[in-house]
Scaffold this motif. Structure first.
Motif, PDB file in Angstrom:
ATOM      1  N   VAL A 218      -7.281   1.823  16.896  1.00  0.00           N
ATOM      2  CA  VAL A 218      -8.460   1.155  16.528  1.00  0.00           C
ATOM      3  C   VAL A 218      -8.789   1.992  15.229  1.00  0.00           C
ATOM      4  O   VAL A 218      -9.736   1.389  14.372  1.00  0.00           O
ATOM      5  CB  VAL A 218      -9.244   0.526  16.982  1.00  0.00           C
ATOM      6  CG1 VAL A 218      -9.238  -0.355  18.013  1.00  0.00           C
ATOM      7  CG2 VAL A 218     -10.024   1.907  17.190  1.00  0.00           C
ATOM      8  N   GLY A 219      -8.915   3.392  14.675  1.00  0.00           N
ATOM      9  CA  GLY A 219      -9.150   4.025  13.802  1.00  0.00           C
ATOM     10  C   GLY A 219      -8.053   3.463  12.519  1.00  0.00           C
ATOM     11  O   GLY A 219      -6.908   3.751  12.348  1.00  0.00           O
ATOM     12  N   THR A 220      -9.338   3.846  11.559  1.00  0.00           N
ATOM     13  CA  THR A 220      -8.757   3.638  10.091  1.00  0.00           C
ATOM     14  C   THR A 220      -7.574   5.263  10.194  1.00  0.00           C
ATOM     15  O   THR A 220      -7.675   5.950  10.482  1.00  0.00           O
ATOM     16  CB  THR A 220      -9.138   3.045   9.426  1.00  0.00           C
ATOM     17  OG1 THR A 220     -10.169   3.921   9.071  1.00  0.00           O
ATOM     18  CG2 THR A 220     -10.135   1.896   9.785  1.00  0.00           C
ATOM     19  N   ARG A 221      -6.214   4.901   8.724  1.00  0.00           N
ATOM     20  CA  ARG A 221      -6.290   6.351   8.103  1.00  0.00           C
ATOM     21  C   ARG A 221      -7.328   6.471   7.920  1.00  0.00           C
ATOM     22  O   ARG A 221      -7.499   8.201   7.823  1.00  0.00           O
ATOM     23  CB  ARG A 221      -5.123   5.326   6.913  1.00  0.00           C
ATOM     24  CG  ARG A 221      -4.520   6.894   6.543  1.00  0.00           C
ATOM     25  CD  ARG A 221      -3.579   6.520   5.598  1.00  0.00           C
ATOM     26  NE  ARG A 221      -2.531   7.842   5.026  1.00  0.00           N
ATOM     27  CZ  ARG A 221      -2.863   8.527   4.785  1.00  0.00           C
ATOM     28  NH1 ARG A 221      -3.572   9.147   4.550  1.00  0.00           N
ATOM     29  NH2 ARG A 221      -1.961   9.262   4.692  1.00  0.00           N
ATOM     30  N   ALA A 222      -8.711   6.063   6.941  1.00  0.00           N
ATOM     31  CA  ALA A 222      -9.668   7.209   6.627  1.00  0.00           C
ATOM     32  C   ALA A 222     -10.140   7.380   8.025  1.00  0.00           C
ATOM     33  O   ALA A 222     -10.226   8.737   7.661  1.00  0.00           O
ATOM     34  CB  ALA A 222     -10.563   6.305   5.824  1.00  0.00           C
ATOM     35  N   ASP A 223     -10.184   7.277   8.736  1.00  0.00           N
ATOM     36  CA  ASP A 223     -11.369   7.949   9.904  1.00  0.00           C
ATOM     37  C   ASP A 223      -9.826   9.085  10.486  1.00  0.00           C
ATOM     38  O   ASP A 223     -10.316   9.784  11.042  1.00  0.00           O
ATOM     39  CB  ASP A 223     -11.114   6.952  11.171  1.00  0.00           C
ATOM     40  CG  ASP A 223     -11.431   5.717  11.085  1.00  0.00           C
ATOM     41  OD1 ASP A 223     -13.075   6.428  10.401  1.00  0.00           O
ATOM     42  OD2 ASP A 223     -11.463   4.419  11.819  1.00  0.00           O
TER      43      ASP A 223
ATOM     44  N   GLN B 217      -1.123   2.476  19.261  1.00  0.00           N
ATOM     45  CA  GLN B 217      -1.170   1.146  19.218  1.00  0.00           C
ATOM     46  C   GLN B 217      -0.534   0.046  19.339  1.00  0.00           C
ATOM     47  O   GLN B 217      -0.166  -0.735  19.862  1.00  0.00           O
ATOM     48  CB  GLN B 217      -1.155   0.708  17.248  1.00  0.00           C
ATOM     49  CG  GLN B 217      -2.255   1.622  16.237  1.00  0.00           C
ATOM     50  CD  GLN B 217      -1.975   1.778  14.920  1.00  0.00           C
ATOM     51  OE1 GLN B 217      -0.656   1.677  14.500  1.00  0.00           O
ATOM     52  NE2 GLN B 217      -3.038   2.202  14.740  1.00  0.00           N
TER      53      GLN B 217
ATOM     54  N   ALA C  32      -2.278   7.896  16.325  1.00  0.00           N
ATOM     55  CA  ALA C  32      -2.112   6.282  16.130  1.00  0.00           C
ATOM     56  C   ALA C  32      -2.034   5.899  16.332  1.00  0.00           C
ATOM     57  O   ALA C  32      -1.707   4.485  17.009  1.00  0.00           O
ATOM     58  CB  ALA C  32      -3.237   6.964  15.374  1.00  0.00           C
TER      59      ALA C  32
ATOM     60  N   GLU D 253      -1.410  10.486  13.136  1.00  0.00           N
ATOM     61  CA  GLU D 253      -1.137   9.469  12.162  1.00  0.00           C
ATOM     62  C   GLU D 253       0.099   9.147  13.233  1.00  0.00           C
ATOM     63  O   GLU D 253       0.570   7.649  13.545  1.00  0.00           O
ATOM     64  CB  GLU D 253      -0.621   9.589  10.720  1.00  0.00           C
ATOM     65  CG  GLU D 253      -1.187   9.501   9.908  1.00  0.00           C
ATOM     66  CD  GLU D 253      -1.160   9.966   8.163  1.00  0.00           C
ATOM     67  OE1 GLU D 253       0.242   9.692   8.240  1.00  0.00           O
ATOM     68  OE2 GLU D 253      -1.154  10.010   7.823  1.00  0.00           O
TER      69      GLU D 253
END
Length: 148
Positions: free
Chosen positions: A92-97, A133, A129, A126
């Motif tokens: 659920v983490g964003t790229r910014a996270d 996902q 993640a 990345e």
């Protein structure tokens, strides 16, 4: 240098089947991310602590965090579970996270010893993640095939 093939599987039994298969999870046709020197015990607990804003001790005590599933008698490779909490945080983490945690994670002793800088850490995050996902969408769990 250790090779750490992170992969998704339906359950512990399916993941353990990889331990007996030459070539590991890739040879079994599983979804795999190939990494070097990103150990599934200490480095991932440190990542989970940073990503979920808890202590290393708390992250390392969570269910499935760095749990050895295969026999300790194997001398060349092991199957280790990845905590569901970390999988969820990565999924659920964003790229910014991910960009935000790459620097502090790259400064940990384990990543420093493996010569993983902030740019490599970002790439690893990345990749993990994306794997998390896909695993989450398929209702699978994450594991590591740790080969010495």
């Amino acid at each position: 240098m250790t090779l750490c093939d992170y992969f998704s599987a339906a359950d512990d039994q399916a993941a353990l089947a990889v331990a007996e298969r030459p070539g590991g999870p890739a040879a079994a046709g599983l979804d795999v991310v190939f990494l070097k020197n990103i150990d599934p015990v200490v480095a991932l607990a440190q990542l989970e602590a940073i990503l979920t804003d808890c202590s290393y001790e708390e992250a390392s005590r969570r269910p499935r965090s760095g749990q050895l599933l295969s026999s300790a008698e194997h001398e060349s490779h092991f199957v280790i579970s990845v905590s569901d909490t970390l999988v969820e945080a990565l999924a659920v983490g964003t790229r910014a996270d991910l960009v935000h945690v790459a620097e502090p994670w790259s400064m940990t002793a384990e990543l420093q010893q493996g010569k993983v800088d902030v740019f490599n850490a970002r790439d690893v995050l990345e990749a993990l993640a994306a794997l998390a996902q896909r695993a989450r969408e398929a209702r699978m769990r994450l594991y590591c095939w740790w080969s010495l």
